[in-house]
Enzyme design. Structure first.
Site, PDB file in Angstrom:
ATOM      1  N   ASP A  55       0.830  -1.199   0.000  1.00  0.00           N
ATOM      2  CA  ASP A  55       0.000   0.000   0.000  1.00  0.00           C
ATOM      3  C   ASP A  55       0.875   1.263   0.000  1.00  0.00           C
ATOM      4  O   ASP A  55       1.930   1.280  -0.633  1.00  0.00           O
ATOM      5  CB  ASP A  55      -0.928  -0.049   1.221  1.00  0.00           C
ATOM      6  CG  ASP A  55      -2.276   0.588   0.971  1.00  0.00           C
ATOM      7  OD1 ASP A  55      -2.320   1.827   0.814  1.00  0.00           O
ATOM      8  OD2 ASP A  55      -3.266  -0.144   0.946  1.00  0.00           O
TER       9      ASP A  55
ATOM     10  N   HIS B 215      -3.506   5.895   3.621  1.00  0.00           N
ATOM     11  CA  HIS B 215      -4.332   4.742   3.274  1.00  0.00           C
ATOM     12  C   HIS B 215      -3.805   3.436   3.850  1.00  0.00           C
ATOM     13  O   HIS B 215      -4.548   2.625   4.418  1.00  0.00           O
ATOM     14  CB  HIS B 215      -4.403   4.667   1.742  1.00  0.00           C
ATOM     15  CG  HIS B 215      -5.300   3.623   1.190  1.00  0.00           C
ATOM     16  ND1 HIS B 215      -4.860   2.377   0.803  1.00  0.00           N
ATOM     17  CD2 HIS B 215      -6.629   3.644   0.925  1.00  0.00           C
ATOM     18  CE1 HIS B 215      -5.866   1.681   0.319  1.00  0.00           C
ATOM     19  NE2 HIS B 215      -6.952   2.421   0.382  1.00  0.00           N
TER      20      HIS B 215
ATOM     21  N   SER C 291     -11.306  -1.066  -0.527  1.00  0.00           N
ATOM     22  CA  SER C 291     -10.033  -1.043   0.213  1.00  0.00           C
ATOM     23  C   SER C 291     -10.233  -1.358   1.682  1.00  0.00           C
ATOM     24  O   SER C 291      -9.326  -1.861   2.345  1.00  0.00           O
ATOM     25  CB  SER C 291      -9.385   0.340   0.120  1.00  0.00           C
ATOM     26  OG  SER C 291      -8.554   0.444  -0.986  1.00  0.00           O
TER      27      SER C 291
END
Length: 601
Positions: free
Chosen positions: A180, A240, A420
Site C-alpha cells: 500500500d 491509506h 479497500s
C-alpha cells in the site's frame, strides 16, 4: 480501496488510470477407522487452555466399560503410564461430577508437550474423549474506547462476526503484508508493525527524496492541482496503508482506540503507492518479496507473510506479469487478498481484482447491501464490510489514521469507505484461520471463507461472490472447534470422484467402540473439491439408512469447493455401524471429488 468524506482523490496504477482505488484442511484428531491405534495430529486449540496458552490440565472421559471410568486408582495408574510414554510427569487430580478424570500436566509444558500427551490418550481405545481444561473468562467486549463504533466487526445485520472467532484464534504467529502507501506511526498499531520495505523506484512518486530503501514510512501522498492529470484538484494525504493495517491488526484491549481483526498478528508494510499511484513493476516486486521470493537488490525478507493484502487497483484485466507474481506467491503458501474496485462496474475489467488465485473482495454497507461504489461480477469471491460514508460518516469503517494534510502530524482515527476497507477484513480473517490451523493452504483458506459465509442480508446486483464473510463460523470450521465436544473422531481419507450430473456416490466410515446413540451435536467435517459447488447435494446417511441433509443444490451458489463442518442431531441413531457421506452432482459441466470427511462424537 477506500473513500473518505474529506478525500475523493483517486490513487491509481500509473500503468492504467483507475477508479478502483478510491471513489468519494481439516485435521483428524483421534481414531481413524482404518488405524485405531495411530496417533493423529492434535490441533493447537485442543492443547491450549486459551489461545496461545498451553493447557495445564486435561479432562479425560473413559468409556463405560473401562476400569478407569470408575476406579480412581486405575485412572491414576493410567495417567502415570501415559506420562511415561510422553516423557512427562502426569498426575490424576480428581474425579469430576460427570465421571471424567481431571489430569494435571505439571508446570511449564509447551503446547507441543501437551499435544504429545493428548495424542497418547487419543490413541487409547478405552478413552472416549480428552479435552483441555480450558480457561473461561467473562464474555466482555474489548475495552478499546472506539470499539463500539466498529459495527463492521460485531453488528448482527452486516458485521463480520469477528468476536466469536477470538476465543479460537487472534492471528498469533502470522505476518500480513500490506502492499500500500506504507505506514505512518500510530500508537494503536505500532506494537504490531514489523519491518517492511519501500518498493517505490521512482523518486517523484515516492515523495520521500529517494528510490527504494528499507524504510516503508509513509511521507504522505498529497498532490497539487493538475499534478497527476490535467483538471485534477489538489488533494491531501490519505494515509491509506495505515488505515488498512489498523483494520487488520490494531492493538486490541489496550484501553484506547480501535480493535484489529487479527490483533495477535504482525503487519509488514510494503510501500508501492505514492504521489498519483504506483507502478505495476513495483507492486510485482513487493508481491514476490512479501511471499519469500528473491528481488534483485533487496535484502532477503525476514518477515515472510502468509497473507498479502492489496487494497489497490487499476483498469484493465489482470496482466500476465501480475498473474505470474501472484501464482508464485500462492505456490509459496501465501494467501493473496485484493479489493474488487470502486467503480460500480464488473470487476473483470480491473486488476488485480480479476487475477486468478486471489480472494477478490466486494464491499457491503451497514445494511448488508452491495455498497453503491463496489465492483461486482463472477470474479468476486466474497463480500465484507466496506461501509458507506456518503450520508452518515459513522456508517463507514473506522480505523487508524493521521491528521496531516501533507506530511505526518497527529495520529487520529477516521471513517473511510471502499473495497479497500473490505479487503483487510478478509485478510484479517485469513490471518485468524492460518493462526488456528497453520497447515491450511491458500486454496483451502479461500474455499473455507466461501463455504462458511452467510447470505447477504441485503441485495447485490451483479454478483458478490459466495456471500458475506463470517469470521466465527469460518475459524471454528478450520480449527475443528465448530461445536465439537473434543470426542473421538473417525475419518475417511479415501478420495472418491463425483461424476458430472450423475448418480450419487457414497464414502463410508465404520464407527466402532462407542456405546449408545450418537450425540445431538454430531460434527460432520467435509472436504470436497468441486468447480461449482451449487451443483452438489450432500447427505449424511446413518447406519440404519436414515438421511440428514447437509447441503442442498443452489443455482446461485457459484463458488468452488465445500470445506465445512456441519452439526447434526443424530441422538436417535445408534453410534456404532457404517455411516456414509452421500454426494450427488445434479447439473452438467463441473466435476469434483470427495477428498476426506470425518465424524466427531
Amino acid at each position: 480501496m477506500r473513500t473518505s468524506t474529506s478525500l475523493r482523490r483517486k490513487l491509481i496504477s500509473v500503468a492504467a488510470v483507475s477508479a478502483a482505488l478510491f471513489t468519494a484442511a481439516t485435521t483428524s484428531v483421534a481414531v481413524a477407522q482404518d488405524s485405531p491405534t495411530q496417533e493423529a495430529a492434535v490441533p493447537a486449540a485442543q492443547a491450549e487452555a486459551a489461545p496461545g496458552t498451553p493447557a495445564e490440565r486435561l479432562i479425560v472421559g473413559y468409556k463405560s466399560g473401562a476400569a478407569e471410568a470408575k476406579s480412581n486408582k486405575a485412572a491414576e495408574a493410567d495417567a502415570a503410564a501415559k506420562g511415561e510414554e510422553a516423557g512427562e510427569d502426569l498426575d490424576f487430580e480428581r474425579r469430576l461430577g460427570s465421571g471424567a478424570a481431571l489430569v494435571d500436566l505439571g508446570e511449564n509444558l509447551s503446547r507441543t508437550d501437551v499435544a504429545d500427551v493428548v495424542a497418547e490418550y487419543r490413541a487409547d481405545p478405552q478413552v472416549a474423549y480428552v479435552v483441555p481444561d480450558r480457561l473461561n473468562k467473562p464474555l466482555a467486549t474489548p475495552n478499546d474506547t472506539e470499539y463500539s463504533k466498529q459495527w463492521d466487526l460485531f453488528e448482527t445485520t452486516a458485521g463480520m462476526n469477528v468476536p466469536g472467532a477470538w476465543d479460537v484464534a487472534t492471528g498469533s504467529g502470522v505476518t500480513v503484508a500490506v502492499i500500500d502507501t506504507g505506514y505512518v506511526t500510530h500508537s494503536d498499531l505500532g506494537a504490531n508493525i514489523v519491518a517492511g520495505y519501500d518498493f517505490i523506484s521512482d523518486a517523484t512518486v515516492g515523495n520521500d527524496g529517494n528510490g527504494r530503501d528499507s524504510n516503508p514510512a509513509d511521507p504522505g501522498d498529497w498532490t497539487a492541482a493538475n499534478e497527476c492529470a490535467s483538471g485534477d484538484p489538489a488533494y491531501g494525504s490519505s494515509w491509506h496503508g495505515t488505515h488498512v493495517a489498523g483494520t487488520i491488526a490494531a492493538v486490541t484491549d489496550n484501553g484506547k482506540g480501535v480493535a484489529g481483526i487479527a490483533y495477535g498478528a504482525k503487519v509488514s508494510p510494503l510501500r508501492v503507492l505514492g504521489k498519483c499511484g504506483g507502478y505495476d513493476s513495483d507492486i510485482i516486486d513487493a508481491i514476490t518479496w512479501a511471499s519469500g521470493g528473491t528481488v534483485s537488490g533487496v535484502p532477503a525478507n525476514a518477515n515472510v507473510a502468509k497473507v498479502i493484502n492489496m487494497s489497490l487497483g487499476g483498469g484493465g484485466a489482470c496482466s500476465t506479469a501480475t498473474q505470474s507474481a501472484i501464482n508464485a506467491a500462492v505456490n509459496r503458501g501465501t494467501t493473496v487478498v485484493v479489493a474488487a474496485g470502486n467503480s460500480n462496474a464488473n470487476a473483470s475489467g480491473y486488476s488485480p481484482a480479476s487475477c486468478a488465485n486471489v480472494i477478490s473482495v466486494a464491499a457491503a454497507d451497514r445494511q448488508g447491501n452491495r455498497s453503491y461504489y463496489s465492483n461486482y461480477g463472477s470474479v468476486v469471491d466474497i463480500a465484507a464490510p466496506g461501509g458507506e460514508t456518503n450520508s452518515v460518516a459513522a456508517n463507514g469503517i473506522l480505523s487508524t489514521l493521521n491528521s496531516g494534510a501533507q506530511g505526518p502530524s497527529a495520529e487520529n482515527y477516521d471513517y473511510y469507505q471502499g473495497t479497500s476497507m473490505a479487503a483487510p477484513h478478509v485478510a484479517g480473517l485469513a490471518a485468524l484461520m492460518k493462526s488456528a490451523n497453520p497447515a491450511l493452504t491458500p486454496a483451502q483458506i479461500e474455499s473455507a471463507i466461501k463455504t462458511n459465509s452467510r447470505a447477504l442480508p441485503g441485495t447485490c446486483s451483479g454478483g458478490c461472490g459466495a456471500g458475506l464473510a463470517d469470521a466465527a463460523k469460518t475459524v471454528q470450521a478450520v480449527s475443528g472447534s465448530g461445536g465439537s465436544t473434543g470426542g473421538t473422531t473417525f475419518t475417511s481419507t479415501s478420495a472418491v470422484s463425483i461424476p458430472d450430473n450423475g448418480s450419487a456416490i457414497e464414502s463410508p466410515i465404520t464407527v466402532s467402540g462407542r456405546s449408545g446413540n450418537a450425540p445431538s451435536a454430531l460434527q460432520v467435517g467435509v472436504d470436497i473439491t468441486h468447480t461449482y459447488r451449487g451443483d452438489l447435494v450432500v447427505d449424511l446417511v446413518a447406519p440404519d439408512g436414515s438421511t440428514y441433509r447437509l447441503k442442498s443444490a443452489s443455482s446461485s451458489d457459484s463458488a468452488d469447493n465445500v470445506i465445512a463442518t456441519y452439526t447434526v442431531n443424530a441422538s436417535t441413531e445408534t453410534a456404532n455401524g457404517t455411516w456414509k457421506l452421500r454426494v450427488q452432482d445434479t447439473a452438467a459441466q463441473d466435476t469434483g471429488r470427495v477428498n476426506s470427511w470425518k465424524l466427531t462424537f
